[in-house]
Design a protein around this motif. Sequence first.
Motif, PDB file in Angstrom:
ATOM      1  N   ASP A  10       0.554  -1.177   0.014  1.00 15.77           N
ATOM      2  CA  ASP A  10      -0.032   0.075   0.266  1.00 15.77           C
ATOM      3  C   ASP A  10       0.845   1.756   0.091  1.00 15.77           C
ATOM      4  N   ALA A  13       2.260   1.950  -3.486  1.00 12.91           N
ATOM      5  CA  ALA A  13       1.668   2.235  -4.690  1.00 12.91           C
ATOM      6  C   ALA A  13       1.284   3.798  -4.380  1.00 12.91           C
ATOM      7  N   ASP A  14       1.062   4.029  -2.970  1.00 10.81           N
ATOM      8  CA  ASP A  14       1.192   5.375  -3.063  1.00 10.81           C
ATOM      9  C   ASP A  14       1.561   6.457  -2.698  1.00 10.81           C
ATOM     10  N   SER A  19      -2.400   2.346  -8.191  1.00 15.87           N
ATOM     11  CA  SER A  19      -2.823   1.296  -7.672  1.00 15.87           C
ATOM     12  C   SER A  19      -1.912   0.463  -7.568  1.00 15.87           C
ATOM     13  N   LYS A  20      -2.889  -0.495  -6.441  1.00 14.83           N
ATOM     14  CA  LYS A  20      -2.002  -1.791  -6.562  1.00 14.83           C
ATOM     15  C   LYS A  20      -1.940  -2.319  -7.282  1.00 14.83           C
ATOM     16  N   GLN A  22      -1.149  -0.976 -10.457  1.00 19.34           N
ATOM     17  CA  GLN A  22      -0.678  -1.091 -11.769  1.00 19.34           C
ATOM     18  C   GLN A  22       0.775  -1.110 -10.315  1.00 19.34           C
ATOM     19  N   TYR A  35      -3.961  -7.389  -4.261  1.00 13.75           N
ATOM     20  CA  TYR A  35      -5.208  -7.177  -3.491  1.00 13.75           C
ATOM     21  C   TYR A  35      -5.114  -8.292  -2.421  1.00 13.75           C
TER      22      TYR A  35
END
Length: 111
Positions: A10, A13-14, A19-20, A22, A35
Amino acid sequence: MDPAGNIAVDQVADGFGMSKGQLAETAGLARETLYRLERSRAAKTQGRLREMLEIISRVADWAGGKDQAMAWYRAQPLAAFGGRTAEALVKEGKAGAVRDYLDHMALGGFA
């Protein structure tokens, strides 16, 4: 890294504004992999993410930062590899070749 020593998906990605899904695609993983907690912690998944992050980290200083390093990783064709990008090479399991290339360049070698 999370307390168990795994890459904190997380946060990564952030940090890249992705997004996860991507992030997974960028690392050469199935979009749904990141996910599911058990799949995101699998050795193969963690290894691929580590390879990607190591390469990005190595170029961040001369690229101008982590975002520019990610752009280089994803889009810069490398003549030494027939115009393939670092991303394509990592997806093919050739992260070691990219690391060797970066070592060569750091020592003043030519592309």
